[in-house]
Design an enzyme around this catalytic site. Sequence first.
Site, PDB file in Angstrom:
ATOM      1  N   CYS A 112       0.808  -1.241   0.000  1.00  0.00           N
ATOM      2  CA  CYS A 112       0.000   0.000   0.000  1.00  0.00           C
ATOM      3  C   CYS A 112       0.831   1.278   0.000  1.00  0.00           C
ATOM      4  CB  CYS A 112      -0.907   0.037   1.215  1.00  0.00           C
ATOM      5  SG  CYS A 112      -2.071  -1.309   1.247  1.00  0.00           S
ATOM      6  N   HIS A 252      -3.170   7.477   4.133  1.00  0.00           N
ATOM      7  CA  HIS A 252      -3.608   6.245   3.479  1.00  0.00           C
ATOM      8  C   HIS A 252      -5.014   5.934   3.986  1.00  0.00           C
ATOM      9  CE1 HIS A 252      -3.500   2.318   1.730  1.00  0.00           C
ATOM     10  NE2 HIS A 252      -3.554   1.693   2.890  1.00  0.00           N
ATOM     11  N   ASN A 282     -10.008   0.905   0.142  1.00  0.00           N
ATOM     12  CA  ASN A 282      -8.546   0.884   0.159  1.00  0.00           C
ATOM     13  C   ASN A 282      -8.046   0.360  -1.195  1.00  0.00           C
ATOM     14  OD1 ASN A 282      -5.857   0.386   0.573  1.00  0.00           O
ATOM     15  ND2 ASN A 282      -6.129  -0.865   2.414  1.00  0.00           N
TER      16      ASN A 282
HETATM   17  N1  ACO Z   1     -19.569  -7.909   7.892  1.00  0.00           N
HETATM   18  C1  ACO Z   1     -20.199  -8.238   9.023  1.00  0.00           C
HETATM   19  N2  ACO Z   1     -19.550  -8.718  10.107  1.00  0.00           N
HETATM   20  C2  ACO Z   1     -18.239  -8.881   9.999  1.00  0.00           C
HETATM   21  C3  ACO Z   1     -17.509  -8.561   8.828  1.00  0.00           C
HETATM   22  C4  ACO Z   1     -18.239  -8.065   7.757  1.00  0.00           C
HETATM   23  N3  ACO Z   1     -17.652  -7.722   6.592  1.00  0.00           N
HETATM   24  N4  ACO Z   1     -16.195  -8.824   9.042  1.00  0.00           N
HETATM   25  C5  ACO Z   1     -16.099  -9.280  10.300  1.00  0.00           C
HETATM   26  N5  ACO Z   1     -17.322  -9.320  10.877  1.00  0.00           N
HETATM   27  C6  ACO Z   1     -17.676  -9.752  12.226  1.00  0.00           C
HETATM   28  C7  ACO Z   1     -16.639 -10.626  12.846  1.00  0.00           C
HETATM   29  O1  ACO Z   1     -16.836 -11.974  12.465  1.00  0.00           O
HETATM   30  C8  ACO Z   1     -16.849 -10.398  14.314  1.00  0.00           C
HETATM   31  O2  ACO Z   1     -17.969 -11.152  14.750  1.00  0.00           O
HETATM   32  P1  ACO Z   1     -17.898 -11.920  16.173  1.00  0.00           P
HETATM   33  O3  ACO Z   1     -17.749 -10.833  17.178  1.00  0.00           O
HETATM   34  O4  ACO Z   1     -19.222 -12.636  16.211  1.00  0.00           O
HETATM   35  O5  ACO Z   1     -16.697 -12.814  16.075  1.00  0.00           O
HETATM   36  C9  ACO Z   1     -17.275  -8.930  14.384  1.00  0.00           C
HETATM   37  O6  ACO Z   1     -17.764  -8.597  13.069  1.00  0.00           O
HETATM   38  C10 ACO Z   1     -16.168  -7.987  14.760  1.00  0.00           C
HETATM   39  O7  ACO Z   1     -15.029  -8.287  13.970  1.00  0.00           O
HETATM   40  P2  ACO Z   1     -13.664  -7.546  14.170  1.00  0.00           P
HETATM   41  O8  ACO Z   1     -12.614  -8.144  13.297  1.00  0.00           O
HETATM   42  O9  ACO Z   1     -13.398  -7.412  15.630  1.00  0.00           O
HETATM   43  O10 ACO Z   1     -14.043  -6.082  13.616  1.00  0.00           O
HETATM   44  P3  ACO Z   1     -13.196  -4.788  13.687  1.00  0.00           P
HETATM   45  O11 ACO Z   1     -13.975  -3.760  14.402  1.00  0.00           O
HETATM   46  O12 ACO Z   1     -11.780  -5.042  14.123  1.00  0.00           O
HETATM   47  O13 ACO Z   1     -13.135  -4.359  12.164  1.00  0.00           O
HETATM   48  C11 ACO Z   1     -11.611  -4.379  10.302  1.00  0.00           C
HETATM   49  C12 ACO Z   1     -12.510  -5.220  11.202  1.00  0.00           C
HETATM   50  C13 ACO Z   1     -12.476  -3.380   9.563  1.00  0.00           C
HETATM   51  C14 ACO Z   1     -10.926  -5.297   9.296  1.00  0.00           C
HETATM   52  C15 ACO Z   1     -10.559  -3.634  11.158  1.00  0.00           C
HETATM   53  O14 ACO Z   1      -9.935  -4.519  12.034  1.00  0.00           O
HETATM   54  C16 ACO Z   1      -9.527  -2.942  10.313  1.00  0.00           C
HETATM   55  O15 ACO Z   1      -9.806  -1.975   9.642  1.00  0.00           O
HETATM   56  N6  ACO Z   1      -8.263  -3.414  10.380  1.00  0.00           N
HETATM   57  C17 ACO Z   1      -7.203  -2.844   9.598  1.00  0.00           C
HETATM   58  C18 ACO Z   1      -7.497  -3.071   8.184  1.00  0.00           C
HETATM   59  C19 ACO Z   1      -6.461  -2.489   7.336  1.00  0.00           C
HETATM   60  O16 ACO Z   1      -5.698  -1.701   7.774  1.00  0.00           O
HETATM   61  N7  ACO Z   1      -6.448  -2.884   6.105  1.00  0.00           N
HETATM   62  C20 ACO Z   1      -5.461  -2.443   5.228  1.00  0.00           C
HETATM   63  C21 ACO Z   1      -4.367  -3.409   5.226  1.00  0.00           C
HETATM   64  S1  ACO Z   1      -2.876  -2.752   4.768  1.00  0.00           S
HETATM   65  C22 ACO Z   1      -3.065  -2.304   3.299  1.00  0.00           C
HETATM   66  O17 ACO Z   1      -3.511  -1.207   3.120  1.00  0.00           O
HETATM   67  C23 ACO Z   1      -2.768  -3.314   2.218  1.00  0.00           C
END
Ligand code: ACO
Length: 365
Positions: A112, A252, A282
């Site tokens: 990224c 980013h 992203n």
């Molecule tokens: N839709 C509905 N529910 C979902 C989804 C979805 N798409 N994805 C996960 N869930 C559920 C999970 O299963 C979990 O359920 P549970 O509590 O019953 O187990 C619940 O939602 C919470 O999941 P978390 O993973 O805790 O959600 P979080 O608030 O952490 O958000 C996310 C997830 C958006 C991926 C976040 O962690 C994030 O943004 N992380 C960084 C991502 C990032 O930086 N990406 C870029 C990578 S680097 C680059 O740019 C290449």
Amino acid sequence: MIVQAAITGWGKCLPPGVLNNHDLSTLVDTSDEWIVSRTGMKERRISHVDVSDLAYVACARALACAGKGADQVDMIIFGGCSNDTQVPNSSSRVQQLLGANNAACMDLNTACTSGMYAMSVANAMIQAGTIRSALIIGAEVISPFMDWTDRNVAILFGDGAAAFYLEADDSGEEIGLQAEALGCYGDSRDILAVEGVGLKYANLGWPLGSTHWNFEGQNIFKQAIKGMYTGCQQAIEKQGIAKSDINVVVPHQANLRIIELLANRLELPEAKLFVNVHRYGNMSAATAPVALVEAVEEGVVESGSLILVPAFGAGLTWSAQLIRWGKRCTPINDCDIDLPPTSMSGLELVKQCLKAHGQYKAPVK
Ligand code: ACO
């Protein structure tokens, strides 16, 4: 006197196929409400062409913006982790499409952060006198190797490209990239890994085109803030400025919550943040470059603005750049080069990817 690398051209290319949150909820178990509240994303673009086609259009627009011809490019640096072909590289394809026959060509992959690392490399080469001009690109077409069956990652990414034209400036003015900090948390490289892409997987007999994303969202979230915060602090210190000197922050765009928490930790007002994550999600290497182009187009970046661009990506690489924008904020010339049209929607393009991977199941009525 140190030669500066002025940014005199900028351009973006977003494919027309839109994939919104509702479309995604027909593919995986998710909802518009969940995606907006956890990420700030509403829609993203899906490409119907190769990544080098997007990069070519963005470059053509950047050249027109700078009022330059393709023969006035000494170097093309393609930043990104998705390539149409590994050999030959993507920058040589962009050179071919542009007819930029005087340009050397290199690809750079820091995931990224690639577009912004490309800016650092071109800037250093111009300051060293190796080249006098460069086109730097941040471009990705991630949709063909996305795991569209995994809701943890399928909602987060989109396709796009942006490019900048950098040229040597001997005026003595402090413009262009003024300071940067670059780094990588290699010990955490496995928390964001696309299994199935790369020679290692071919040797293991992995089915062509099928991928599995190792993606520890919460861990990436924390490391992203740590890396971008560290980078910003280092760049600000190197430049010897106060945080209040920064006019615009173009981070980013991986998650709205990451952006807001970073601004909070840096004690920078949210009013200085440029955000477009709701429009494109992203786009990996294209993300910060597209955001910077749009910040200029929308008048958020003004003549002489000091801009902070923090980014992070798989690796886990991180970066922060401090850029002094020049006087001009409008293009010298318009550009009529565009992508070939398509009648396919974003959702239809995704279904095509699923079919190619043998994963598409028509919904039971
Ligand atoms: N839709 C509905 N529910 C979902 C989804 C979805 N798409 N994805 C996960 N869930 C559920 C999970 O299963 C979990 O359920 P549970 O509590 O019953 O187990 C619940 O939602 C919470 O999941 P978390 O993973 O805790 O959600 P979080 O608030 O952490 O958000 C996310 C997830 C958006 C991926 C976040 O962690 C994030 O943004 N992380 C960084 C991502 C990032 O930086 N990406 C870029 C990578 S680097 C680059 O740019 C290449």
